[in-house]
Every structure is written in C-alpha cells, then in structure tokens.
Design a protein around this motif. Structure first.
Motif, PDB file in Angstrom:
ATOM      1  N   SER A 190       0.861  -1.168   0.000  1.00  0.00           N
ATOM      2  CA  SER A 190       0.000   0.000   0.000  1.00  0.00           C
ATOM      3  C   SER A 190       0.906   1.230   0.000  1.00  0.00           C
ATOM      4  N   GLY A 242       0.854   3.834   1.755  1.00  0.00           N
ATOM      5  CA  GLY A 242       1.196   4.246   3.119  1.00  0.00           C
ATOM      6  C   GLY A 242       2.362   3.456   3.672  1.00  0.00           C
ATOM      7  N   LYS A 243       2.339   2.137   3.427  1.00  0.00           N
ATOM      8  CA  LYS A 243       3.410   1.291   3.934  1.00  0.00           C
ATOM      9  C   LYS A 243       4.716   1.589   3.213  1.00  0.00           C
ATOM     10  N   TYR A 277       5.532   4.342   1.737  1.00  0.00           N
ATOM     11  CA  TYR A 277       5.967   5.667   2.167  1.00  0.00           C
ATOM     12  C   TYR A 277       6.755   5.559   3.478  1.00  0.00           C
ATOM     13  N   ALA A 278       6.182   4.813   4.447  1.00  0.00           N
ATOM     14  CA  ALA A 278       6.846   4.661   5.746  1.00  0.00           C
ATOM     15  C   ALA A 278       8.206   3.998   5.561  1.00  0.00           C
ATOM     16  N   LYS A 333       1.598  11.574  -1.031  1.00  0.00           N
ATOM     17  CA  LYS A 333       2.791  10.939  -0.493  1.00  0.00           C
ATOM     18  C   LYS A 333       4.053  11.295  -1.281  1.00  0.00           C
ATOM     19  N   ASN A 385     -10.563   1.785   2.668  1.00  0.00           N
ATOM     20  CA  ASN A 385     -10.679   2.735   3.777  1.00  0.00           C
ATOM     21  C   ASN A 385     -10.437   4.167   3.307  1.00  0.00           C
ATOM     22  N   ARG A 432      -9.969   6.777   4.757  1.00  0.00           N
ATOM     23  CA  ARG A 432      -9.014   7.554   5.547  1.00  0.00           C
ATOM     24  C   ARG A 432      -7.650   7.624   4.868  1.00  0.00           C
ATOM     25  N   PHE A 433      -7.298   6.572   4.133  1.00  0.00           N
ATOM     26  CA  PHE A 433      -5.949   6.588   3.546  1.00  0.00           C
ATOM     27  C   PHE A 433      -5.855   5.992   2.147  1.00  0.00           C
ATOM     28  N   GLU A 439      -8.278  -2.648   3.614  1.00  0.00           N
ATOM     29  CA  GLU A 439      -7.118  -1.808   3.923  1.00  0.00           C
ATOM     30  C   GLU A 439      -6.496  -1.261   2.649  1.00  0.00           C
TER      31      GLU A 439
END
Lengths: 230, 269
Positions: B68, B70-71, B73-74, B92, B144, B146-147, B175
């Motif tokens: 994903s 988000g992952k 990016y982290a 991102k 989701n 949210r993200f 997710e």
C-alpha cells in the motif's frame, strides 16, 4: 499521549473479544486437553498436530481460508445462512470464531501439560476413596492444575489481544464491531498518523509486558514454594 | 599417488562449485538491482508488463516491490533503498519531496484511476447501480477512505448520491483496493467499489454486475510517481521514468483500465 474515541472503542473491543474467547476456550479445551493427556488412541498425534497448526501457519492462511469458508459459498457460510445467522465475516461473532481457532494451542497446551504433570497417582488414590470420575476431576484434577489454568488463561487472553493478521483479513475494520486495537494501529500507520499509532502501540507494549511479567512472577513463586516440600 | 591427485582435483572442483553456488546469487542480485521500484498495489499488473517491456528494450532490469502507498511511504522515510516510488495518490510523493527524500522536479502523474461498482452475486434483473440506490444489499465494500485513494473516491460517490448516512452501517473497509476486491470476489460483500483496472478486460464480466462510476461523481484519482533522492544520479531510473511517459507505456496502461494523463486531455498540475 492522546487517545481518540475510536482508539478507546478499539481498546474496549479488544478486551471484550479476548475475554469472550478466553472463557470459551477454557471451557472447550478442558475436555480436549484431558483427552489428549490421557488417551492411547492412534488419533492423538493427528489431533495434537491440528491443534498446534495455528502456531506455525501464517495468519494470512487462516484468514484467507476463514474468509472463503465463512462466505456465502463456503461450508461454514452455508450452515450459518441456513441457521438464519447470515454470514460471519465482518461481525464480532466471526472474530470470536476465528480467534478461538487462532488462540486454541495457547490454551490447550498448558492444560495438557498440567494434566500430564499430575500423573495417575492422585486419581487412583481418589478412586480408592470411592470418588466417581466427575468428582475426581472437579475435586482433584482442577485444584491441582490451577497453575496450568492460569497460564492457559493469560496466554489465551494475551494472544487474542495481539491478534492481527486474521482480524485484518476477515474484519473489514468496522468501528465498535471488528476494529480492534491492532487494526486501529495499522490504520493510523497507513494514514501516516504516527503519533496516534505511537500512543496505542506503547499501551499495547506496556500492557503485554505487564501481563507476561505477572504470569512469570506467579509461576516462579509457585515453583519456588514447591521446592522445600519436595 | 595417482589416486591422491585425482581426489585433490575432486576437492578443488567441489570448492569451485561451492564458490559458484555462493557467489551466483549475489551477482544475480547485483544485476537485478539496477532499478528498484516501490509500487502501489493497484498498479501491480500494468507495472509487471511495463517492467517486462522496459527490460527487453534496455540494458536495465527492474525489481518491483508491491504494497500500500502508506506502507511504502513509511519504508522510504525509514531508509528503504528504492529508486522510484509509484504512489496511488499525490500526497505521499509530495510529502517525500518536502522532506528532501525525493528529487524535486521529477514528480508527475503517471496514471488516472477509474472506479467501478461491482457485484459478484447480483440477483438477475436489476443492475448494481439500482441495488446501490435502493439499498437492497447487506454489505458494501470500499477501501478505507481515511488513507486509500480509491476509498476516498468511493466516499465521494456515496456523498454525491446522498447515500453516505444510509450506507454507513453496511460498509466494510478494505485496507487497500486489493483487499476490497477480495471481499467482493469471495461473496462476503454483495457490492463493492473496486478499481476498473482490477476487472479489466471487462468482456468476461456480466454487464449488469458492474457500473462504471462517472468520473464527475468523485475527485480524480491521480497517481503520482517520483524519483527518490537516493537514486538522483541513476540514469537507469530516469530512463524508466521517460519510458513510463511514452506512447507505448500509455497504451499498456489503457489496456489495464487506467488513463494516461497526457492522453486524457487533463492538464498535469
């Protein structure tokens, strides 16, 4: 450290899930562990292996099969639909059932070990005193296996709190229903809200450590107190 | 004597063989690591084809890591050794640029995503759109909001159709868009907002069971890519970015249910 309402809801939900699962598992696993500890059946190896499977399987395997099996075309799904319960994924009941499978070895194995450690002697003595099988189990086995029950309850509870992969796969992240703490943390991380993730993650870390610390100090105290009497 | 010599050469041979076995994978790794690309899960299929075509034409090879946005990016923020980042959104790559982790001036929209309402278990006679509007379903899956960008777009659609409140209790959140797809494919959700690219080609899908959501109902799903600071001097990575902007790459993306921004008449920002 700030917790939002959804964080609190997730904590309450996790505790509710783990509590429900632990109580059910202690009841279900008592006869199962007793059978495993005492049987000479050739099925023992097979049943032991099946119970221990969740220890080695990735949660994705369990989650994937549960999603398929509990779906409308799956065999569990067909049974639950026939019973008028609908399908189980995305429900609290679904999470309870998944967690029962997932946490079962953590409850069965301590109980099994406790029963094995007991040996035949106390039961034989009780039998000579005319105690029936159920009587023997309740008045002799249960009190003497207290330590095993504490370990089983604590590990079952803690392991269910720490469950993530299976819940993620069959949960659907519904607030108050399936969004447990581990999923809430994951959602925070995905949304790049690392501060919120930190707060919850730190609580989980401290909580898990305290639970295990409590368990091991109780265990070491009870073993220590056994030594002089031997 | 003769025996001793032959056994010595056997030992040597074995040592050579062992060395080869040990060293071979590292040399393969070194070769495979020409360009390391972090790719948002929804773009997995076109990226596979793009990577193959690119490797055929150039001297470079690509390693693709999926996840994903988000992952990924982290991971990039924490030092993951990627050269390029193909995100599912714009935020991102922009954030990476602002943190100095991406090369400024290299960020661009590589694809525009489209949304599809899909049902795997639709009763005959009605279309999925009618089902959504009448509320005759148990579960509606979306990523989701949210993200996940496709989730945010799905949320826009529900809001624009005035269905936000009445669907709230029926929503299940994936997710990412891949999990959302899985919820619908397994029949656990009777309706779901998925990416058009996931069901492309659409020929094999019953027309009644899908609704191509008009782009006017949600914000545009712009997917941005960026060259990471780590690979600022990599010719290979820049060459791949040029390839992604090419006519040929655009055709590959279109065949997978995306629009290439340069071909859709939408201005790049």
């Amino acid at each position: 450290m700030t917790l939002s309402d959804t964080d609190l809801a997730a904590i309450v939900l996790s505790l509710k899930l783990a509590g429900t699962v632990t109580v059910i598992l202690l009841v279900l696993c008592t006869p199962l562990a007793w059978w495993l500890a005492t049987t000479r059946s050739s099925w023992r190896g097979t049943v032991n292996a099946v119970v221990a499977l969740p220890l080695v399987l990735p949660p994705t395997v369990l989650g994937f099969y549960l999603l398929v099996a509990m779906g409308p075309q799956g065999f569990i799904g067909e049974i639950t639909t026939w019973l008028g319960l609908g399908t189980l994924p995305f429900t609290f009941t679904g999470l309870v059932i998944a967690s029962l499978l997932y946490s079962m070895p953590f409850v069965v194995q301590p109980l099994q070990n406790a029963f094995l450690a007991l040996g035949k002697r106390p039961l034989e003595v009780a039998a000579t005193l005319r105690a029936g099988p159920l009587d023997r189990f309740i008045t002799v086995v249960l009190p003497l296996s207290r330590g095993g029950y504490v370990t089983a309850a604590v590990l079952g509870f803690a392991h269910t709190i720490g469950e993530f992969g299976v819940v993620l796969m069959i949960g659907g992240s519904i607030p108050g229903e399936t969004r447990v703490v581990s999923v809430e943390i994951y959602d925070h991380v995905e949304a790049l809200q690392y501060a919120n993730a930190h707060s919850l993650a730190a609580i989980m870390l401290v909580f898990s450590f305290l639970i295990l610390l409590g368990l091991y100090s109780v265990q070491s105290r009870s073993t220590a107190s056994l030594w002089p009497s031997r | 004597m003769c025996f001793a010599e032959s056994s010595r050469s056997a030992v040597l041979k074995r040592a050579c063989f062992l060395l080869t076995v040990i060293l071979l994978p590292t040399s393969l790794l070194a070769q495979a690591a020409d360009i390391r690309v972090a790719v948002a899960a929804n773009f997995a299929r076109p990226m596979k084809v793009l990577a193959e075509q690119f490797s055929e034409d150039s001297a470079y090879t690509l390693t693709v890591s999926l996840g994903s946005s988000g992952k990924l990016y982290a991971q990039i923020v924490h030092g993951a050794p990627f050269d390029l980042f193909f995100s599912a959104d714009q935020e991102k790559p922009l954030a990476l640029e602002q943190r100095g982790l991406a090369q400024s001036g290299t960020r661009f929209t590589y694809a525009l995503g489209a949304l599809l309402l899909w049902s795997g278990s639709k009763p005959a006679g009605t279309s999925v759109k009618e089902l959504l509007l009448t509320g005759e379903f148990q579960r509606l899956a979306l990523a989701n909001p949210r993200f996940a960008p496709y989730g945010t777009a799905a949320d826009d659609v529900l809001q624009n159709l005035g269905l936000l409140e009445q669907t709230r209790s029926k929503r299940v959140l994936g997710e990412n868009i891949a999990q959302t797809f899985q919820f619908v494919a397994s029949g656990n959700a009777d309706l779901g907002f998925v990416a058009l690219s996931q069901l492309t080609p659409l020929e094999s899908v019953a027309a009644q069971s899908i609704w191509r959501v008009p782009a006017t109902l949600h914000r545009t799903i712009r997917q941005d890519a960026v060259l990471l600071a780590h690979a600022a001097d990599s010719d290979a990575a820049r060459e791949f970015l040029t390839f992604v902007r090419s006519e040929r790459a655009a055709r590959i993306m279109e065949a997978h249910g995306y629009r290439a921004p340069s071909h859709s008449g939408i201005q790049q920002q």
